[in-house]
Write an enzyme that holds these catalytic residues in place. Structure first.
Site, PDB file in Angstrom:
ATOM      1  N   CYS A   1      31.040  69.889 -60.633  1.00  0.00           N
ATOM      2  CA  CYS A   1      30.500  70.675 -59.510  1.00  0.00           C
ATOM      3  C   CYS A   1      31.519  71.629 -58.907  1.00  0.00           C
ATOM      4  O   CYS A   1      31.159  72.524 -58.146  1.00  0.00           O
ATOM      5  CB  CYS A   1      29.962  69.735 -58.433  1.00  0.00           C
ATOM      6  SG  CYS A   1      28.604  68.744 -59.059  1.00  0.00           S
TER       7      CYS A   1
ATOM      8  N   HIS B   1      29.069  73.616 -51.838  1.00  0.00           N
ATOM      9  CA  HIS B   1      28.345  73.048 -52.988  1.00  0.00           C
ATOM     10  C   HIS B   1      27.108  72.314 -52.459  1.00  0.00           C
ATOM     11  O   HIS B   1      27.169  71.629 -51.435  1.00  0.00           O
ATOM     12  CB  HIS B   1      29.262  72.083 -53.718  1.00  0.00           C
ATOM     13  CG  HIS B   1      28.576  71.327 -54.809  1.00  0.00           C
ATOM     14  ND1 HIS B   1      27.849  71.943 -55.789  1.00  0.00           N
ATOM     15  CD2 HIS B   1      28.494  69.982 -55.054  1.00  0.00           C
ATOM     16  CE1 HIS B   1      27.344  71.030 -56.598  1.00  0.00           C
ATOM     17  NE2 HIS B   1      27.719  69.833 -56.180  1.00  0.00           N
TER      18      HIS B   1
ATOM     19  N   ASN C   1      20.753  70.205 -56.790  1.00  0.00           N
ATOM     20  CA  ASN C   1      22.151  70.338 -57.202  1.00  0.00           C
ATOM     21  C   ASN C   1      22.201  70.889 -58.630  1.00  0.00           C
ATOM     22  O   ASN C   1      21.908  70.168 -59.582  1.00  0.00           O
ATOM     23  CB  ASN C   1      22.818  68.955 -57.123  1.00  0.00           C
ATOM     24  CG  ASN C   1      24.276  68.977 -57.526  1.00  0.00           C
ATOM     25  OD1 ASN C   1      24.797  69.993 -57.974  1.00  0.00           O
ATOM     26  ND2 ASN C   1      24.937  67.844 -57.375  1.00  0.00           N
TER      27      ASN C   1
HETATM   28  O1  UT7 Z   1      27.457  66.971 -56.993  1.00  0.00           O
HETATM   29  C1  UT7 Z   1      28.245  66.022 -57.625  1.00  0.00           C
HETATM   30  C2  UT7 Z   1      28.647  64.949 -56.715  1.00  0.00           C
HETATM   31  N1  UT7 Z   1      27.518  64.151 -56.320  1.00  0.00           N
HETATM   32  C3  UT7 Z   1      27.245  64.016 -55.028  1.00  0.00           C
HETATM   33  O2  UT7 Z   1      27.858  64.591 -54.173  1.00  0.00           O
HETATM   34  C4  UT7 Z   1      26.146  63.038 -54.692  1.00  0.00           C
HETATM   35  C5  UT7 Z   1      26.595  62.129 -53.584  1.00  0.00           C
HETATM   36  N2  UT7 Z   1      25.651  61.035 -53.323  1.00  0.00           N
HETATM   37  C6  UT7 Z   1      24.452  61.257 -52.718  1.00  0.00           C
HETATM   38  O3  UT7 Z   1      24.076  62.367 -52.435  1.00  0.00           O
HETATM   39  C7  UT7 Z   1      23.650  60.026 -52.339  1.00  0.00           C
HETATM   40  O4  UT7 Z   1      24.458  58.899 -52.528  1.00  0.00           O
HETATM   41  C8  UT7 Z   1      22.333  59.866 -53.137  1.00  0.00           C
HETATM   42  C9  UT7 Z   1      21.323  60.919 -52.698  1.00  0.00           C
HETATM   43  C10 UT7 Z   1      22.580  59.964 -54.638  1.00  0.00           C
HETATM   44  C11 UT7 Z   1      21.738  58.498 -52.826  1.00  0.00           C
HETATM   45  O5  UT7 Z   1      21.543  58.365 -51.407  1.00  0.00           O
HETATM   46  P1  UT7 Z   1      22.124  57.119 -50.588  1.00  0.00           P
HETATM   47  O6  UT7 Z   1      21.713  57.312 -49.202  1.00  0.00           O
HETATM   48  O7  UT7 Z   1      23.590  57.024 -50.861  1.00  0.00           O
HETATM   49  O8  UT7 Z   1      21.346  55.931 -51.210  1.00  0.00           O
HETATM   50  P2  UT7 Z   1      21.923  54.597 -51.886  1.00  0.00           P
HETATM   51  O9  UT7 Z   1      22.249  54.879 -53.314  1.00  0.00           O
HETATM   52  O10 UT7 Z   1      22.976  53.975 -51.023  1.00  0.00           O
HETATM   53  O11 UT7 Z   1      20.639  53.683 -51.795  1.00  0.00           O
HETATM   54  C12 UT7 Z   1      20.084  53.269 -50.535  1.00  0.00           C
HETATM   55  C13 UT7 Z   1      18.727  52.672 -50.763  1.00  0.00           C
HETATM   56  C14 UT7 Z   1      18.710  51.628 -51.880  1.00  0.00           C
HETATM   57  O12 UT7 Z   1      17.745  50.644 -51.560  1.00  0.00           O
HETATM   58  P3  UT7 Z   1      18.205  49.229 -50.937  1.00  0.00           P
HETATM   59  O13 UT7 Z   1      19.147  48.638 -51.939  1.00  0.00           O
HETATM   60  O14 UT7 Z   1      18.864  49.555 -49.644  1.00  0.00           O
HETATM   61  O15 UT7 Z   1      16.908  48.506 -50.791  1.00  0.00           O
HETATM   62  C15 UT7 Z   1      18.216  52.406 -53.067  1.00  0.00           C
HETATM   63  O16 UT7 Z   1      17.599  51.582 -54.022  1.00  0.00           O
HETATM   64  O17 UT7 Z   1      17.813  53.689 -51.179  1.00  0.00           O
HETATM   65  C16 UT7 Z   1      17.209  53.333 -52.427  1.00  0.00           C
HETATM   66  N3  UT7 Z   1      16.967  54.535 -53.184  1.00  0.00           N
HETATM   67  C17 UT7 Z   1      15.799  55.218 -53.151  1.00  0.00           C
HETATM   68  N4  UT7 Z   1      14.656  54.993 -52.496  1.00  0.00           N
HETATM   69  C18 UT7 Z   1      13.654  55.864 -52.667  1.00  0.00           C
HETATM   70  C19 UT7 Z   1      17.828  55.203 -54.001  1.00  0.00           C
HETATM   71  N5  UT7 Z   1      17.229  56.289 -54.509  1.00  0.00           N
HETATM   72  C20 UT7 Z   1      15.977  56.315 -54.005  1.00  0.00           C
HETATM   73  C21 UT7 Z   1      14.905  57.197 -54.158  1.00  0.00           C
HETATM   74  N6  UT7 Z   1      13.767  56.934 -53.472  1.00  0.00           N
HETATM   75  N7  UT7 Z   1      14.961  58.289 -54.937  1.00  0.00           N
END
Ligand code: UT7
Length: 333
Positions: A116, A256, A286
């Site tokens: 990225c 970004h 992204n």
């Molecule tokens: O560009 C390259 C670098 N990449 C980035 O900068 C990405 C950085 N990371 C992010 O943007 C975020 O971490 C994500 C958008 C990828 C994920 O969001 P998050 O708020 O960090 O979610 P998480 O992975 O901590 O998951 C929280 C909860 C989980 O459920 P439980 O375990 O709390 O019950 C996940 O299973 O959200 C759940 N979850 C979803 N729920 C509905 C994860 N993805 C989804 C989804 N829809 N698509």
């Protein structure tokens, strides 16, 4: 004699026609429009459909239109750098394929992989060829077909990525505009949190790697998020401090587009209001190497000569950085 700097003299973007909405993603994985919008700011992303179409297809469109816009003949290009993590093939470089397609017969070209941060790394590298006088016209294109390496069964990763490309022309200037300063960083220890397991020389493609879904992006989202928030904000504040720029001096933050919450944290740290933050994540998601030039393209008509732009990125590697650019031209009629 005044110092020679590299000025951006034109920008162009390209996104494919097909729009993958959050609603459609709801039919593919267990997610909701509400979750995606509130956690990332993304509403839709563009996807390159069709057989045998790689990242070069989008890069070629962006560069062709850039040449037309800047009234540049392809033979005039000295160097073309393509930032991508989704090259058409492992080799030759996608940059070589683009040069052939557009007729850049006098250019040398290569791919640059910094995920990225690829566009920032490439702008920094390309500007050195201009500053030393060895090149007069350098094209930087960021192009990624992320849909080719995204696992559409992994709901936490597939929702953030889209396909797209953007390109800028760099040319020499002796005015006080152009690429003014850059800070680029990397930390290979971050590979454990964001990588693609197979398909490289360490783990070549096999029936086993395909069955194990190892040819897709592996991302530990929340770990990457924490590093991204800290490092993108720190490096943006650092480039301001070392150039004695305060929030009022900054005309635009060009971040970004990975997650709206990372963008907000960076803007807060810089003290820059949301009216000065370029944002198109809701439309494109992204696009990896494509996000920054796509922002410049979308906001080009609002940019004025002398505007101070802080570009900032964080991504796989880990790689991150910020670049201070003084915009070199007024809106073109
Ligand atoms: O560009 C390259 C670098 N990449 C980035 O900068 C990405 C950085 N990371 C992010 O943007 C975020 O971490 C994500 C958008 C990828 C994920 O969001 P998050 O708020 O960090 O979610 P998480 O992975 O901590 O998951 C929280 C909860 C989980 O459920 P439980 O375990 O709390 O019950 C996940 O299973 O959200 C759940 N979850 C979803 N729920 C509905 C994860 N993805 C989804 C989804 N829809 N698509």
């Amino acid at each position: 004699m005044n110092k020679i700097r590299a000025a951006i003299t034109g920008v162009q973007g390209y996104v494919p026609d097909y729009v993958l909405t959050n609603k459609e993603l709801e039919t593919m994985v267990d997610t909701t429009d509400e979750w995606i919008t509130s956690r990332t700011g993304i509403k839709e992303r563009h996807i390159l459909k069709g057989e045998d179409k790689g990242s070069s297809v989008m890069a070629i469109e962006a560069v062709k239109d850039l040449l037309e816009k800047t009234k540049t003949r392809p033979e005039e290009i000295d160097l073309l750098i393509c930032a991508t993590v989704t090259p058409d093939m492992v080799f030759p470089a996608t940059a070589n394929i683009v040069c052939d397609a557009i007729g850049a017969k006098n250019a040398f070209s290569y791919d640059l992989m910094a995920a990225c941060s690829g566009f920032l790394y490439a702008v920094n590298t390309g500007s050195k060829f201009i500053e030393t006088g060895s090149c007069k016209k350098v094209v930087i294109v960021g192009s990624d077909k992320m849909s080719s390496i995204v696992d559409y069964t992994d709901r936490s990763t597939c929702i953030i990525f889209g396909d797209g490309a953007g390109a800028v022309m760099l040319e020499p200037t002796t005015e006080e505009v152009g690429v003014m300063d850059s800070i680029l960083r990397c930390d290979g220890a971050g590979a454990q949190h964001l990588h693609m397991k197979a398909g490289g020389s360490r783990r070549p493609a096999s029936l086993e790697t395909v069955a194990a879904r190892e040819h897709f992006v592996y991302q530990e989202g929340s770990a990457v998020f924490k590093f991204a928030v800290t490092n993108m904000a720190d490096v943006s504040a650092e480039i301001m401090e070392r150039n004695q720029l305060n929030a009022d001096d900054v005309s635009w933050l060009v971040p970004h587009q990975a997650n709206k919450r990372i963008i907000d944290a960076t803007a807060n740290r810089m003290g820059v209001g949301s009216e000065k933050v370029m944002l198109n994540i809701h439309r494109y998601g992204n696009t990896t190497s494509g996000t920054l030039p796509l922002c410049l393209w979308d906001y080009e008509s609002q940019l004025k000569k002398g505007d101070n732009l802080i570009l900032a990125a964080f991504g796989g590697g880990f790689t991150w950085g910020s670049v201070w650019i003084k915009w070199a031209y007024d809106p073109k009629q």
